[in-house]
Design an enzyme around this catalytic site. Structure first.
Site: not given
Ligand code: RIB
Length: 306
Positions: A251-254
């Site tokens: 979820a870093a990209g999210d």
């Protein structure tokens, strides 16, 4: 409160194991733990935008099972408007099977479940929610024809449209590019969309330029520890990533996408919005899980220096 950011996308229950290292094909390894965590690229981006200051509405589908109830309740607890989250009778909620290694790297297998039932009708029924928004955010864990509809409607309504093309298996329909203001792929997505092998900054720029050739207006390639690369027809800018000890990249990209959407909706200039989103994403990497890892606004404000 009317939402200024609308996220159209997936809600998943993440079934997460932690292992010392990721197994090779055919190999069995021991896991050290197992947890269930609220996730889904759409829901994660909605949570990020909400925790980072935006008024958010989610459009998506959950199954008529216990996960569906838990996923909706989780978003409500994050003050997200869920009137457009439909429960699909007889369907299971989406799940993601995630393995996280000791260095924070992960592998993810997604089973769409109810996310596969999101239709343009679901969006049309809440058109007033789209009309009231400033920023629309989509990913690719719901049917492509539905994403295509949302992008087109966003363009008609003159909204700021962000597409995070994840997960991606091949080129996007050419007609989509005209509707997208910001295309935000990671390295492997930029590679899949452009055909250019991306293994660093220089190749990321070539891939982004290829996407501009295809019709993208502005591309932001997220490169993990190597930062983010902004490319438009007019300019290229590299944003170094804050240095952090990686625990879990899930979820870093999210978090980047949701944070960027919230920052734009708050009126932040583009470069500042990218730096703000980077700090939020970096913080998320220092914590385990998808939604549990997403920081609050005050945590990012303490670190971001626009
Ligand atoms: O981007 C991370 C997300 O991808 C996880 O939460 C999982 O649900 C998958 O959708």
């Amino acid at each position: 409160m009317q939402a200024n950011v609308v996220v159209v996308g997936s809600l998943n229950m993440d079934l997460v194991t932690r292992t010392q290292r990721l197994p090779r094909p055919g190999e069995t390894v021991f896991g050290q733990s197992f947890t269930t965590v609220h996730g889904g690229k759409g829901a994660n981006q909605a949570v990020a935008a909400s925790r980072l200051g935006a008024a958010v509405a989610m459009v998506g589908c959950v199954g008529s099972d216990a996960y569906g109830v838990q996923l909706r309740d989780g978003l409500l607890a994050d003050r997200i408007d869920c009137q457009a989250v439909r429960t699909v009778p007889g369907s299971a909620s989406g799940v993601a099977l995630i393995t996280v290694a000791a260095d924070g790297q992960n592998t993810i297998v997604v089973v769409a479940g109810a996310n596969g039932c999101l239709e343009p009708d679901d969006i049309q029924a809440f058109d007033q929610v789209l009309q009231a928004a400033q920023v629309l955010v989509c990913q690719l864990e719901v049917p492509m024809h539905t994403v295509g509809y949302v992008l087109g409607r966003g363009r008609e309504l003159n909204k700021t449209v962000i597409l995070n093309p994840a997960p991606v298996s091949g080129p996007l329909p050419g007609a989509w590019y005209d509707a997208i203001d910001y295309l935000v792929p990671n390295e492997s997505e930029a590679w899949a969309l452009s055909g250019v092998v991306v293994d660093g900054l220089e190749s990321a720029e070539r891939a982004a330029r290829q996407l501009i050739q295809l019709g993208a207006r502005k591309v932001i390639v997220t490169l993990g520890a190597q930062g983010a690369l902004f490319v438009s027809a007019q300019r290229v800018a590299h944003f170094a990533a804050p240095k952090v000890e990686a625990v879990d990249a899930t979820a870093a990209g999210d978090t980047f996408v949701g944070g960027f959407a919230a920052a734009l909706a708050a009126g932040m200039a583009e470069d500042d919005a990218i730096r703000f989103a980077q700090v939020a994403a970096a913080l998320s990497v220092t914590r385990a899980g998808a939604q549990p890892s997403i920081p609050m606004l005050h945590e990012v404000q303490g670190l971001a220096t626009p």
